[in-house]
Design an enzyme around this catalytic site. Structure first.
Site: not given
Ligand code: DC
Length: 670
Positions: A94, A430, A52, A402-403, A328, A356
């Site tokens: 993204n 990311k 990112d 990613h998370r 998040d 995402e």
């Protein structure tokens, strides 16, 4: 970073040590944009290096910013309100933290721009921001579906902008729309009237994710813009505001990234772990994850730039939480909930659906794969704890998010000791490219998997081992090189591979100053990779390896290669002596004629003259010595799989070994 199609996490138990986390994505991309809009040069320290931020840096470079890297610092010379180009087409991956603020900034700076991203970015809403900018007089077209990127931005004259009335923006879909306006509108605050004019933004609807707005306001202040806030409804950028570079700025570690390690400390057995780079005084809202983790039972202490976390209550205590302020990091709570004493509920998380991926759907689906009972709705998720008997080995889909990948790694601590397969693990790039390496540096496995590949010289073990290790993301041990280096050190010390010198050679072997780096073998810093590959060095290795004291001197060193996430080891006695408990042992062989031919080709291709017959005689002599020595002779372990690759390509052998490995795993074929 792991670029494998999947990464298998063996069952984990404990954790200990210290982690240093990468910079925050939210802070990094805001700082980059502010530095680009300001005049003068800003030196950014500890910037996150990830997909990112790279997307943002590429975009800023395309717009004419001078960007210079200097070790872990980055110097950006800002545009000072003047674009270096009148038109550009920007690809923003993204990265919502690039798409939204750049849309606002470019709409105000003037120029023809096209903004695109990956297909998922084209499903992430931006209509509320475009509406707010259109009200102002900006000209933005949708190139695909109305309300979503890709976008085309047209220039407008600054005097054409309607800045007198408050600019209204919805705050209930994504707080990034308000952030985008706050970051970009100071561009207009000095405009027209000599003293400029106040610019007012009004939020329509309930503002979500307020802590992200606090980060925005905090960073704007660092760049000289003191926004006046009335509640969470009205924000005024005072007349005459101008971006002023702070000169130097440090990026805090990412508080959402910290959530995985806070959870790890709360879940894993052991003395807990220390997290560096972010502390309880962080400007990031996600730091309040600490409170939620404490409620679930974590013991957390903290200082200026660190946190220390260990297990408190166990099992964890169930939580019922409005997670709107930590959207998040709250994904991590959903996995912690598996280890709780009752069902946990995360409420007010509708924004998960436009991230995402649709994170409510994704979390629910993957938690269910682990065996959990999950209820979900438009804006909530309820996760029931999972009893030891309920856990299933699961291949976790990560949805390019990613998370999802990071929080599901915590499922590897399950009491059933089942492994967890993370698909497409590279999506962590990311925000945290080295996430898994960092996890492995502190996590302790119940048992680290090992694949042993033993066999005679020139059977192709080395090539096969390296390739299998690469495909699984495992470490690799070329145990032969240890004997080769020992032989070299022996010669350099004027010793002979004879019993008379055995004790001294063993002593040298025990303290080899050896390091493996990027495929090279370094002896006290000297690259000896080629030296130890000669035929003479191979012969010496074969002779020192027949000395029992030398073999035991190298035992601990070889076993120390068994590290997370796994090891592929090649040699003669990997399966029989060094790793007798390995779940897969392969005994690789090929006829002497084939092996002599391969070695011959190898030498000729390196420009080394060679003769097939004498090579064959040499390797038969080595086979004989290696297999007839009394200690650890070359022979297949009783439970080894035999693989004769005389008539196979390397790829066929690789596929065969990976297939055997997959059969030994509890996962369904990927
Ligand atoms: O695999 P290689 O050719 O690099 O090995 C060199 C010598 O080291 C080999 O002839 C025997 C010895 N060796 C050993 O005894 N045990 C091992 N695990 C690996 C190698």
């Amino acid at each position: 970073m792991f670029s494998t199609p999947f990464l298998d996490l063996p069952a984990l138990a404990g954790a200990a040590g210290t982690v240093r986390l990468p910079g925050s994505k939210s802070i990094s991309n805001r700082v980059l944009l502010l530095a680009a809009l300001a005049s003068g040069t800003t030196t950014v320290h500890d910037l996150l290096d990830s997909d990112d931020t790279r997307v943002m840096l590429d975009a800023l470079a395309a717009l004419g910013c001078a960007i210079e890297r200097d070790g872990d610092r980055l110097r950006i010379t800002g545009l000072g309100g003047q674009l270096g180009t009148a038109s550009a087409s920007l690809f923003l991956g993204n990265a919502g933290t690039a798409m939204r603020p750049l849309t606002a900034a470019l709409a105000l700076l003037g120029g023809e721009f096209e903004l695109r991203g990956v297909p998922r970015m084209h499903e992430r809403p931006i209509g509320d921001l475009v509406d707010a900018l259109t009200q102002l007089g900006c000209r933005i077209d949708y190139l695909g579906n109305p309300g979503y990127p890709p976008l085309r931005i047209h220039p407008v004259a600054p005097e054409a902008l309607q800045l007198d009335a408050p600019i209204r923006v919805r705050g209930d879909v994504s707080s990034q729309f308000l952030t985008a306006l706050l970051l970009a509108l100071p561009l207009c605050a000095g405009a027209s009237a000599p003293a400029g004019r106040d610019i007012v933004i009004e939020v329509v609807g309930e503002l979500i994710s307020k802590p992200y707005i606090e980060i925005t306001l905090n960073l704007l202040a660092r760049f000289g813009i003191e926004v006046v806030r009335e509640g969470w409804q009205r924000f005024t950028i005072p007349a005459g505001s101008r971006y002023r570079s702070p000169g130097d700025i440090h990026v805090e570690a990412d508080a959402s990234s910290a959530s995985y390690f806070i959870a790890l400390g709360a879940i894993a057995e052991g003395n807990g772990i220390r997290i560096e780079g972010v502390g309880a005084d962080s400007i990031q809202g996600d730091i309040r994850f600490v409170e939620a983790a404490r409620r679930m039972g974590a013991e957390v202490t903290s200082g200026a730039n660190w946190l220390a976390v260990s297990r408190g209550s166990w099992p964890l205590k169930a939580i019922d939480i409005d997670a709107n302020h930590i959207p998040d990091a709250a994904m991590t709570l959903a996995v912690m909930a598996l280890y709780a004493d009752a069902p946990s509920t995360l409420r007010n998380i509708a924004s998960w659906r436009v991230k995402e991926t649709d994170r409510i759907d994704a979390m629910a689906a993957e938690l269910r794969k682990l065996g959990a009972t999950v209820e979900d709705g438009p804006d909530f998720l309820r996760v029931h704890p999972l009893a030891a008997t309920g856990w299933r080995p699961a291949s976790i889909r990560t949805y390019d998010d990613h998370r999802v990948a990071m929080c599901f790694s915590l499922a590897a601590f399950n009491p059933a000791a089942v492994p967890v397969r993370i698909l497409e693990p590279h999506c962590v790039a990311k925000t945290f490219p080295d996430y898994f390496e960092t996890l492995f540096s502190v996590a302790e496995a119940r048992e680290v998997p090992v694949i042993c590949i033993d066999g005679p010289t020139a059977s192709g073990k080395g090539t096969l081992t390296v390739e299998v290790a690469r495909r699984l993301g495992y470490h690799y041990l070329d145990s032969g090189s240890l004997y080769r280096v020992t032989g070299l050190v022996m010669r350099r010390n004027g010793l002979e591979p004879e019993p008379a010198d055995e004790a001294r050679i063993a002593e040298l072997a025990r303290t080899l100053p050896l390091r493996f780096s990027e495929g090279k073998v370094l002896l006290a810093g000297e690259d000896v990779s080629d030296t130890i590959r000669s035929e003479a060095a191979g012969m010496d290795a074969s002779r020192v390896s027949a000395l029992p004291a030398v073999r035991s001197a190298l035992l601990a060193l070889q076993r120390s290669f068994r590290r997370l996430p796994g090891l592929v080891a090649d040699g003669r006695d990997m399966g029989t002596v060094i790793f007798p408990d390995a779940p897969l042992k392969v005994y690789l062989t090929a006829s002497a004629a084939h092996r002599a031919e391969r070695r011959h080709k190898q030498l000729i291709s390196k420009g080394i003259p060679a003769n097939i017959d004498s090579l064959r005689a040499d390797l038969e002599a080595r086979d004989l010595r290696d297999s007839s020595r009394p200690v650890a002779p070359l022979k297949p372990a009783p439970d080894a799989r035999l693989l004769d690759n005389s008539h196979q390509t390397i790829e066929q052998s690789v596929v065969q070994v990976l297939d055997w490995w997959q059969q030994a795993q509890p996962f369904e074929s990927a």
